[in-house]
Scaffold this active site. Structure first.
Site, PDB file in Angstrom:
ATOM      1  N   GLN A 189      28.230 -57.137 -20.858  1.00 29.98           N
ATOM      2  CA  GLN A 189      27.540 -55.840 -20.981  1.00 29.98           C
ATOM      3  C   GLN A 189      26.262 -55.951 -21.810  1.00 29.98           C
ATOM      4  O   GLN A 189      25.574 -54.958 -22.022  1.00 29.98           O
ATOM      5  CB  GLN A 189      28.463 -54.805 -21.619  1.00 29.98           C
ATOM      6  CG  GLN A 189      29.674 -54.461 -20.778  1.00 29.98           C
ATOM      7  CD  GLN A 189      29.344 -53.614 -19.557  1.00 29.98           C
ATOM      8  OE1 GLN A 189      28.289 -52.985 -19.470  1.00 29.98           O
ATOM      9  NE2 GLN A 189      30.250 -53.587 -18.598  1.00 29.98           N
ATOM     10  N   THR A 217      35.095 -74.020  -3.639  1.00 28.22           N
ATOM     11  CA  THR A 217      33.783 -74.046  -2.983  1.00 28.22           C
ATOM     12  C   THR A 217      32.861 -73.011  -3.613  1.00 28.22           C
ATOM     13  O   THR A 217      33.272 -71.874  -3.854  1.00 28.22           O
ATOM     14  CB  THR A 217      33.953 -73.765  -1.471  1.00 28.22           C
ATOM     15  OG1 THR A 217      34.821 -74.761  -0.933  1.00 28.22           O
ATOM     16  CG2 THR A 217      32.619 -73.778  -0.743  1.00 28.22           C
ATOM     17  N   HIS A 272      27.242 -58.779 -11.237  1.00 29.63           N
ATOM     18  CA  HIS A 272      27.156 -57.399 -10.721  1.00 29.63           C
ATOM     19  C   HIS A 272      26.849 -56.376 -11.800  1.00 29.63           C
ATOM     20  O   HIS A 272      26.627 -55.200 -11.486  1.00 29.63           O
ATOM     21  CB  HIS A 272      28.412 -57.023  -9.926  1.00 29.63           C
ATOM     22  CG  HIS A 272      29.655 -56.771 -10.724  1.00 29.63           C
ATOM     23  ND1 HIS A 272      30.162 -55.510 -10.892  1.00 29.63           N
ATOM     24  CD2 HIS A 272      30.491 -57.601 -11.364  1.00 29.63           C
ATOM     25  CE1 HIS A 272      31.293 -55.590 -11.603  1.00 29.63           C
ATOM     26  NE2 HIS A 272      31.502 -56.846 -11.914  1.00 29.63           N
ATOM     27  N   CYS A 293      38.320 -50.553 -14.773  1.00 27.78           N
ATOM     28  CA  CYS A 293      39.622 -51.156 -14.465  1.00 27.78           C
ATOM     29  C   CYS A 293      40.742 -50.269 -14.970  1.00 27.78           C
ATOM     30  O   CYS A 293      41.841 -50.304 -14.462  1.00 27.78           O
ATOM     31  CB  CYS A 293      39.741 -52.528 -15.130  1.00 27.78           C
ATOM     32  SG  CYS A 293      38.181 -53.345 -15.318  1.00 27.78           S
ATOM     33  N   GLY A 329      33.038 -62.220 -14.169  1.00 24.05           N
ATOM     34  CA  GLY A 329      33.206 -62.154 -15.615  1.00 24.05           C
ATOM     35  C   GLY A 329      34.654 -62.372 -16.037  1.00 24.05           C
ATOM     36  O   GLY A 329      34.933 -63.030 -17.044  1.00 24.05           O
ATOM     37  N   THR A 330      35.577 -61.823 -15.261  1.00 26.18           N
ATOM     38  CA  THR A 330      36.991 -61.967 -15.610  1.00 26.18           C
ATOM     39  C   THR A 330      37.381 -63.443 -15.627  1.00 26.18           C
ATOM     40  O   THR A 330      38.030 -63.929 -16.561  1.00 26.18           O
ATOM     41  CB  THR A 330      37.861 -61.202 -14.583  1.00 26.18           C
ATOM     42  OG1 THR A 330      37.500 -59.818 -14.652  1.00 26.18           O
ATOM     43  CG2 THR A 330      39.337 -61.359 -14.858  1.00 26.18           C
ATOM     44  N   ASN A 363      32.034 -52.727 -23.564  1.00 21.40           N
ATOM     45  CA  ASN A 363      31.835 -52.131 -22.235  1.00 21.40           C
ATOM     46  C   ASN A 363      32.098 -50.634 -22.204  1.00 21.40           C
ATOM     47  O   ASN A 363      31.658 -49.957 -21.287  1.00 21.40           O
ATOM     48  CB  ASN A 363      32.723 -52.823 -21.200  1.00 21.40           C
ATOM     49  CG  ASN A 363      34.144 -53.007 -21.650  1.00 21.40           C
ATOM     50  OD1 ASN A 363      34.409 -53.607 -22.682  1.00 21.40           O
ATOM     51  ND2 ASN A 363      35.078 -52.463 -20.895  1.00 21.40           N
TER      52      ASN A 363
END
Ligand code: PLP
Length: 381
Positions: free
Chosen positions: A174, A232, A196, A320, A72-73, A144
């Site tokens: 979220q 990749t 995730h 975080c 997501g970041t 979030n």
């Protein structure tokens, strides 16, 4: 899965069995690099291509509009910086965005738009922040920390009228467990999700780029993802994301009803059994899995430490930021004082949450709050 009551799904959710099973061949015999041309590579590429179609259908997009990212970041960075660099102008975002958006915006000319005490963007302030010089507007679909759903349709209408050059990004990381993102984000040019948070693996996400709007890449290299995101592919991760997304979308209506009932029992139970317990954010405007409360006179870090010891796993706002002494930027933007913000905890539910998790929290949280308050009184504080 962790024993005890895992109430931190907004930080990360356990891997769904569907995702684990779908990933296994790609951790084994189907290990190829999808950018190659021999049959081992082609076998991996076909899995990436099939997943791209599944993800596109779930998000109301065309397969060519899907970019797989490393989470997501990265999707948020690519959206904000990629659009800002391609269009050249100001980035505008709400003050309650995830740091992935906020810190990206802070590296370029930007404006932050405030929110009300209910945790919802102030549309008048947004209107004031928009003009012809704006390149990208980023407003999350669901927050979030407090879980509030943002009025993306109104944001899109304002933006098209007042900032016609801009593209609209929404961080739906979220939202995806609880909301029909295909429908609610249909007017967003750019949409981020992260596996995730919905039972897929960590380290893989998606950015939808509707109409293949111009984006300047932020990661340079071999030109994968049609030059928009080099590197990749994480084939097992991508396949796991697809399987988890399919399961999430298929179960969504049932999960919303089931989890909202659990969340209501949890929040109402805490509000009624603990004196000085206050809910943060308007519950009517929240996603189903979010319970966010504060306990007057209690330090959330101390409370979470005690809860951890009794097998209840929760957090103080965004993962975080935990360990940081700064109060949450989301709660501050909602008008809470630093002391109020430091007494807040987020108990977040998800696909694997059960009534037993709620029972454990309803037993352990009041006892832990009581212990901390007794200790404060005992210490004469
Ligand atoms: N956006 C939001 C709203 C989030 O909650 C998170 C994770 O906490 C992210 C972005 C970052 O996603 P990731 O952990 O996949 O980098």
């Amino acid at each position: 899965m962790a024993s005890g009551a895992y109430l931190d799904h907004a930080a990360t959710s356990p891997l769904r069995p569907e995702a684990r099973e779908a990933m296994l061949p790609f951790l084994g015999e189907r290990f190829g690099n999808p950018s190659g041309s021999h049959s081992v590579a082609r076998s991996a590429r076909s899995a990436v291509d099939e997943t791209r179609e599944v993800v596109a259908a779930a998000l109301g997009a065309d397969p060519s509009e899907i970019i797989f990212t490393g989470g997501g970041t990265e999707a948020d960075n690519l959206a904000v910086l990629g659009a800002q660099r391609a269009i050249e102008g100001t980035a505008v975002c709400s003050a309650i965005e995830h740091d992935a958006v906020l810190e990206s915006a802070r590296t370029v000319p930007h404006r932050l738009v405030g929110v009300g005490e209910n945790g919802v963007i102030d549309l008048d302030a947004l209107a004031g922040a928009l003009d012809e010089g704006v390149a990208v507007v980023s407003v999350m679909l669901a927050n979030n920390e407090v879980g509030t759903i943002q009025p993306l349709d109104e944001v899109a209408t304002l933006m098209r009228r007042r900032a016609p050059r801009a593209v609209l990004h929404t961080d739906a990381v979220q939202a995806i467990c609880w909301l029909d993102v295909a429908e609610l984000a249909r007017r967003a040019d750019l949409v981020s999700i992260s596996a995730h948070k919905f039972g897929g693996p960590q380290g893989v996400g998606v950015l939808v780029v509707r109409g293949n709007k111009a984006l300047t890449p932020v990661i340079h290299g071999g030109g994968q993802e049609r030059g928009r995101r080099s590197g990749t592919h994480n084939v097992a991760g991508i396949v796991g994301l697809g399987a988890a997304l399919s399961a999430t979308v298929a179960d969504r209506s049932a999960a919303v009803a089931r989890v909202a009932a659990l969340r209501d029992r949890l929040a109402d139970g805490l509000l009624s059994s603990v004196e000085g317990c206050i809910e943060n954010g308007d519950r009517q405007l929240k996603v189903a899995g979010n319970c966010h409360v504060r306990f007057e006179g209690v330090e959330s870090e101390e409370l979470l430490f005690l809860l951890d010891g009794s097998g209840v796993y929760a957090s103080a706002g965004s993962a975080c930021a935990s360990g940081a002494t700064e109060p949450s930027h989301v709660l501050s933007a909602m008008g809470l004082t630093a002391e109020q913000a430091r007494s807040a905890v987020r108990l977040s539910l998800g696909w694997s949450s059960t009534g037993a998790d709620v029972d454990a929290a309803l037993a352990e949280v009041p006892a832990a709050v009581d212990r901390l308050r007794q200790a404060t009184v005992g210490a004469g504080l």
